[in-house]
Design a protein around this motif. Sequence first.
Motif, PDB file in Angstrom:
ATOM      1  N   LYS A   1      66.496  98.345  37.362  1.00  0.00           N
ATOM      2  CA  LYS A   1      67.494  97.819  38.278  1.00  0.00           C
ATOM      3  C   LYS A   1      68.218  98.993  38.936  1.00  0.00           C
ATOM      4  O   LYS A   1      68.641  99.930  38.261  1.00  0.00           O
TER       5      LYS A   1
ATOM      6  N   LYS B   1      70.651 105.952  47.757  1.00  0.00           N
ATOM      7  CA  LYS B   1      71.168 106.661  48.927  1.00  0.00           C
ATOM      8  C   LYS B   1      69.956 107.249  49.636  1.00  0.00           C
ATOM      9  O   LYS B   1      69.173 107.984  49.034  1.00  0.00           O
ATOM     10  N   TRP B   2      69.783 106.893  50.881  1.00  0.00           N
ATOM     11  CA  TRP B   2      68.572 107.307  51.612  1.00  0.00           C
ATOM     12  C   TRP B   2      68.943 108.318  52.674  1.00  0.00           C
ATOM     13  O   TRP B   2      69.859 108.090  53.454  1.00  0.00           O
TER      14      TRP B   2
ATOM     15  N   TYR C   1      88.476  93.956  34.813  1.00  0.00           N
ATOM     16  CA  TYR C   1      87.788  93.704  36.074  1.00  0.00           C
ATOM     17  C   TYR C   1      87.838  94.957  36.918  1.00  0.00           C
ATOM     18  O   TYR C   1      88.864  95.617  36.986  1.00  0.00           O
ATOM     19  N   PRO C   2      86.761  95.264  37.565  1.00  0.00           N
ATOM     20  CA  PRO C   2      86.769  96.471  38.393  1.00  0.00           C
ATOM     21  C   PRO C   2      87.515  96.211  39.688  1.00  0.00           C
ATOM     22  O   PRO C   2      87.563  95.074  40.159  1.00  0.00           O
TER      23      PRO C   2
ATOM     24  N   MET D   1      87.178  96.897  43.558  1.00  0.00           N
ATOM     25  CA  MET D   1      86.050  97.254  44.416  1.00  0.00           C
ATOM     26  C   MET D   1      86.140  98.732  44.754  1.00  0.00           C
ATOM     27  O   MET D   1      85.151  99.402  44.971  1.00  0.00           O
TER      28      MET D   1
ATOM     29  N   MET E   1      83.817 100.890  42.921  1.00  0.00           N
ATOM     30  CA  MET E   1      82.439 100.912  43.401  1.00  0.00           C
ATOM     31  C   MET E   1      82.320 101.775  44.639  1.00  0.00           C
ATOM     32  O   MET E   1      81.395 102.557  44.795  1.00  0.00           O
ATOM     33  N   VAL E   2      83.303 101.572  45.498  1.00  0.00           N
ATOM     34  CA  VAL E   2      83.287 102.331  46.742  1.00  0.00           C
ATOM     35  C   VAL E   2      83.400 103.814  46.429  1.00  0.00           C
ATOM     36  O   VAL E   2      82.769 104.654  47.077  1.00  0.00           O
TER      37      VAL E   2
ATOM     38  N   TYR F   1      80.229 105.829  45.991  1.00  0.00           N
ATOM     39  CA  TYR F   1      79.601 106.227  47.250  1.00  0.00           C
ATOM     40  C   TYR F   1      80.373 107.392  47.885  1.00  0.00           C
ATOM     41  O   TYR F   1      79.780 108.287  48.482  1.00  0.00           O
TER      42      TYR F   1
ATOM     43  N   LEU G   1      88.320  88.995  44.683  1.00  0.00           N
ATOM     44  CA  LEU G   1      87.105  89.788  44.536  1.00  0.00           C
ATOM     45  C   LEU G   1      86.822  90.054  43.064  1.00  0.00           C
ATOM     46  O   LEU G   1      85.694  89.902  42.590  1.00  0.00           O
TER      47      LEU G   1
ATOM     48  N   ILE H   1      83.564  88.984  41.038  1.00  0.00           N
ATOM     49  CA  ILE H   1      82.680  89.916  40.338  1.00  0.00           C
ATOM     50  C   ILE H   1      82.551  89.524  38.874  1.00  0.00           C
ATOM     51  O   ILE H   1      81.456  89.529  38.297  1.00  0.00           O
ATOM     52  N   SER H   2      83.670  89.126  38.316  1.00  0.00           N
ATOM     53  CA  SER H   2      83.631  88.723  36.918  1.00  0.00           C
ATOM     54  C   SER H   2      82.765  87.480  36.739  1.00  0.00           C
ATOM     55  O   SER H   2      81.980  87.383  35.789  1.00  0.00           O
TER      56      SER H   2
ATOM     57  N   ARG I   1      79.206  88.529  36.733  1.00  0.00           N
ATOM     58  CA  ARG I   1      78.830  89.189  35.479  1.00  0.00           C
ATOM     59  C   ARG I   1      78.607  88.168  34.374  1.00  0.00           C
ATOM     60  O   ARG I   1      77.791  88.384  33.483  1.00  0.00           O
TER      61      ARG I   1
ATOM     62  N   LYS J   1      69.706  84.060  36.309  1.00  0.00           N
ATOM     63  CA  LYS J   1      69.523  84.482  37.694  1.00  0.00           C
ATOM     64  C   LYS J   1      69.883  83.326  38.640  1.00  0.00           C
ATOM     65  O   LYS J   1      70.518  83.540  39.667  1.00  0.00           O
TER      66      LYS J   1
ATOM     67  N   CYS K   1      84.058  93.353  51.640  1.00  0.00           N
ATOM     68  CA  CYS K   1      83.843  93.919  50.320  1.00  0.00           C
ATOM     69  C   CYS K   1      82.942  93.018  49.477  1.00  0.00           C
ATOM     70  O   CYS K   1      82.034  93.484  48.794  1.00  0.00           O
TER      71      CYS K   1
ATOM     72  N   LEU L   1      79.492  93.318  50.636  1.00  0.00           N
ATOM     73  CA  LEU L   1      78.946  94.589  50.194  1.00  0.00           C
ATOM     74  C   LEU L   1      78.516  94.494  48.730  1.00  0.00           C
ATOM     75  O   LEU L   1      77.434  94.938  48.343  1.00  0.00           O
ATOM     76  N   PHE L   2      79.360  93.891  47.957  1.00  0.00           N
ATOM     77  CA  PHE L   2      79.057  93.737  46.536  1.00  0.00           C
ATOM     78  C   PHE L   2      77.788  92.909  46.350  1.00  0.00           C
ATOM     79  O   PHE L   2      76.907  93.265  45.567  1.00  0.00           O
TER      80      PHE L   2
ATOM     81  N   LEU M   1      74.869  94.982  47.228  1.00  0.00           N
ATOM     82  CA  LEU M   1      74.552  95.984  46.214  1.00  0.00           C
ATOM     83  C   LEU M   1      73.912  95.353  44.978  1.00  0.00           C
ATOM     84  O   LEU M   1      73.211  96.012  44.224  1.00  0.00           O
ATOM     85  N   LEU M   2      74.163  94.068  44.802  1.00  0.00           N
ATOM     86  CA  LEU M   2      73.485  93.377  43.703  1.00  0.00           C
ATOM     87  C   LEU M   2      72.019  93.118  44.039  1.00  0.00           C
ATOM     88  O   LEU M   2      71.252  92.662  43.200  1.00  0.00           O
TER      89      LEU M   2
ATOM     90  N   GLN N   1      87.586 102.645  55.320  1.00  0.00           N
ATOM     91  CA  GLN N   1      86.587 103.131  54.382  1.00  0.00           C
ATOM     92  C   GLN N   1      85.543 102.044  54.081  1.00  0.00           C
ATOM     93  O   GLN N   1      84.343 102.313  54.076  1.00  0.00           O
ATOM     94  N   ILE N   2      86.043 100.814  53.857  1.00  0.00           N
ATOM     95  CA  ILE N   2      85.108  99.721  53.568  1.00  0.00           C
ATOM     96  C   ILE N   2      84.218  99.465  54.781  1.00  0.00           C
ATOM     97  O   ILE N   2      83.009  99.261  54.657  1.00  0.00           O
TER      98      ILE N   2
ATOM     99  N   LEU O   1      81.634 102.176  54.911  1.00  0.00           N
ATOM    100  CA  LEU O   1      80.637 102.062  53.834  1.00  0.00           C
ATOM    101  C   LEU O   1      79.629 100.959  54.157  1.00  0.00           C
ATOM    102  O   LEU O   1      78.423 101.132  54.023  1.00  0.00           O
TER     103      LEU O   1
ATOM    104  N   VAL P   1      75.626 101.618  54.672  1.00  0.00           N
ATOM    105  CA  VAL P   1      74.663 101.019  53.753  1.00  0.00           C
ATOM    106  C   VAL P   1      73.819  99.958  54.457  1.00  0.00           C
ATOM    107  O   VAL P   1      72.641  99.799  54.167  1.00  0.00           O
TER     108      VAL P   1
ATOM    109  N   ASN Q   1      75.116 109.745  57.813  1.00  0.00           N
ATOM    110  CA  ASN Q   1      74.354 108.750  57.062  1.00  0.00           C
ATOM    111  C   ASN Q   1      73.450 107.912  57.947  1.00  0.00           C
ATOM    112  O   ASN Q   1      72.338 107.583  57.568  1.00  0.00           O
TER     113      ASN Q   1
END
Lengths: 168, 965
Positions: A13, A18-19, A127-128, A130, A133-134, A137, B13, B17-18, B21, B26, B60, B63-64, B67-68, B92-93, B96, B100, B137
């Motif tokens: 996974k 990063k490309w 809980y994270p 965001m 995560m950012v 990067y 958010l 995310i929680s 998780r 799936k 965000c 994006l999350f 990224l999953l 910034q978001i 990003l 990406v 990038n």
Amino acid sequence: MIRFILIQNRAGKTRLAKWYMQFDDDEKQKLIEEVHAVVTVRDAKHTNFVEFRNFKIIYRRYAGLYFCICVDVTDNNLAYLEAIHNFVEVLNEYFHNVCELDLVFNFYKNLGGNLGFLGSSHHLQVYPTMGQMVTVYTVVDEMFLAGEIRETSQTKVLKQLLMLQSLE
Amino acid sequence: MPAVSKGDGMRGLAVFISDIRNCKSKEAEIKRINKELANIRSKFKGDKALDGYSKKKYVCKLLFIFLLGHDIDFGHMEAVNLLSSNRYTEKQIGYLFISVLVNSNSELIRLINNAIKNDLASRNPTFMGLALHCIANVGSREMAEAFAGEIPKILVAGDTMDSVKQSAALCLLRLYRTSPDLVPMGDWTSRVVHLLNDQHLGVVTAATSLITTLAQKNPEEFKTSVSLAVSRLSRIVTSASTDLQDYTYYFVPAPWLSVKLLRLLQCYPPPEDPAVRGRLTECLETILNKAQEPPKSKKVQHSNAKNAVLFEAISLIIHHDSEPNLLVRACNQLGQFLQHRETNLRYLALESMCTLASSEFSHEAVKTHIETVINALKTERDVSVRQRAVDLLYAMCDRSNAQQIVAEMLNYLETADYSIREEIVLKVAILAEKYAVDYTWYVDTILNLIRIAGDYVSEEVWYRVIQIVINRDDVQGYAAKTVFEALQAPACHENLVKVGGYILGEFGNLIAGDPRSSPLIQFNLLHSKFHLCSVPTRALLLSTYIKFVNLFPEIKTTIQDVLRSDSQLKNADVELQQRAVEYLRLSTIASTDILATVLEEMPPFPERESSILAKLKKKKGPGTVTDLEEIKKERSSDMNGSAEPASVNASAVSTPSPSADLLGLGAAPLTNSAPPPSSSGSLLVDVFSDSASAVAPLAPGSDDNFASPDLASSEVVSEEPADTVHDADELFHKFVCKNNGVLFENQLLQIGLKSEFRQNLGRMFIFYGNKTSTQFLNFTPTVICSDDLQPSLNLQTKPVDPTVDGGAQVQQVVNIECVSDFMEAPILNIQFRYGGTFQNLSVKLPITLNKFFQPTEMSSQDFFQRWKQLSNPKQEVQNIFKAKHPMDAEITKAKIIGFGSALLEEVDPNPANFVGAGIIHTKTTQIGCLLRLEPNLQAQMYRLTLRTSKEAVSQRLCELLSEQF
């Protein structure tokens, strides 16, 4: 130059990709799978370098995570091997403990706290943001840009991260 | 460091995310995500304008989700909106998300560019950093167009913050790699070189990468970087381990910067200035000395960092190849590593020593490590390390140790990994030939090869042994005896039967005096293998039999009986049947004299380079181009069945007929001295694909803008032939001034072209004609544009029917759109199966910039007025060259018109000169072009001058047109 950076867990996974050159999505997926296939069959007696198509992968394993950098065949193997470690040390310093690093990479279960320098976990369930995560990067961009090593000083990178954090 | 659950408030958010998780399956995850996506979609579509905070939150989440590993197909616009926020986190978001998720062709680029422009102008270093990282990038051509002019200014401005400079340097590097034509050298270059002196080592680290890449392309312009790099390096290596503070890594001062500086120096020959040279030698000596010092730390990080610098220093020493003392010291150092307990170091030492072996100064020193290397071959656990050991043995091989090395390689071959067997076979075959003092040894070695690894012995190898035996009469008797003995084995490899059949057919008479190998015994021995062999081998054996009829009249009837048997005369295979019929007839009606003439011993082959070497080069040369000419020839010789004892074709009697060209090396000579090709990074996408042929677009003169990954890590590789796609360059150039004709032709295939162009559009019809009577299967033509070319040229093709009947022709249409000016030509790659063989060839497709010319008529006055306007030295490109064709004015005129420009009569005051004018149409711009061709009949020379508003266009047109006269 670096062609791409991949962080994968043992199951393949992707935790970070990063490309540094143009690939279409199918190609990316193929590369991710191939990298996983070549890297995971190797053990500690093997080198940290694998020929890969017309490039080479320099990789290092940290607990359940493989940090892989794909570079040109003439690039300096050891320099990139240590660049990976330098990067991991910055992450570790910034994210302080396993728990937080886990939030970013979700590799808590694999890690089991057996990796000394990553510290130990005190938090049970958090809980994270965001932002974290950012941040990963952001750390990559601070240390690697356009496929080249941008900054190698851990102090400088951490200072910059703190400055950015103060803007949040 | 950050508190774990910080109050930036995006609780929604965090909860989301929680939730993810906590999903048990799936399916549950997908369900939860779809719910969230629907929610976000409705928010974005809702009437209520979202504030920055909400937008950030939803972007965000997207994006999350991305990224999953889930696809995201909306939200781009909201992300772009975030870019214009004044809050760092929102910006910034947005950035990003774009880095990406937005690919470089996106429609949004214009909007993004606008936001970037504002941030670059903001003088806020954080915002500037975000913007620069985004450009680095994404790195699209549109971004290069928008910012390539601006970034050098930021980079060299006195008041730019250090961190911004770092980003600007690498951002510029990215743009230079994407679109070198948009990053013209200028005043800024000399100031960039001086960044090597910058106080901030991070700035130096970033700038060195930029300078290295630029210096590879423009060595003159960056020559001054050498002395600056040397003095910077000197300051680093002589500093105490704590001097550089932040940049010391496990007691090693600035290892990455040192490596980069050493790589920069590898763009140049040894410094001419004795002072600089002396200082550099000192640096290199210091680095070698430090390797001998006791480590300052037991940590592997320390030794890795130290050795990274050491290996790079050794690379530089090898690159210079001028200081025997340093070379030998480097070799000794690597020798120590050969027995190091770290596998990494053993591997790297083997690899690095391989290049040292090719230097005359260190070759002998490398040879002293032979036992260690042989031992590595036997004991290393990692196959890639063993592979390097094989490479090194090959590189260090010479007459003095060839027997030992070949024996060890043969030994290893018995247990070698399948993946590398073929390569070892090739290496053994080459060494055995190259260093054979005694050709009996050579013959033994090759037969051993076939015995040990018959399946991996390619045609090239056994063709070659036959060629050598035929050319050297001192070894023929021995060869006949040896193959005869080898064939006694109850099970022998089919390749041995082929070699045996061929050699006995030619030289069986040399051993026929021995009653143990009388003619009949030889024949029976071969014939006992016959039924176990494949059709091509049987065909070869039939030819051996007819040769026997000539060599040994006493067994003629036995052979005729065999030929006459139903299994031959009525064989289901046409080839076998035909041979049996013809050979039987020949043996019956021809007189002895005629037989002796027709079936005479094969004449010697012309001496030329071994095709095995060529094959090895092909195998070993990633990033280089397969020599298709050669493959084609080999294949065709194969198809003509030339690897047989004799062609009954009369033309084969006294001169080697083309079809008897065993090695097919007629064309495409391989030069050993050719420099290692600079593999063009722009081709990486192709290189990454699995097809071997996809490397083809590495056309000569292709504008390679990447840090050339010089592949010369071993001697073998450094012998790479110059890159050619197909030696159809001549044909390619013919199409510059015409649109229709034959592009390519060999025994199998003819490719014809018809094309028409209008403004920036064109259409090309490609006709593929099957010249044989057999179907082509899996017929797949592919038009390949290199990475560089892709943004400039849009090509659309439809696949053609994968089956092409014998004698049939299929047509393919290519729709062409010229987006912007371009240099390279696309490559047409064709793959198909013919009979049992896979065919693969590539030709350059003659779509050239001048095809998009529209002629412009103008008066003399207009012409010279415009000519003057285009007087900037960058706009003019001139070429003086010798006439390749008779200097005929009418033909020249026709060519200029064919080239696409208008031919302007009575414009040039000198009536002997030709002038032309036209406009190149691309989707993005139109470029006015003026040209003037001045012939000098006396000297048989031309001077061609191109003036256009764009340097790259002048350059390209001049190149194309110069080839025409």
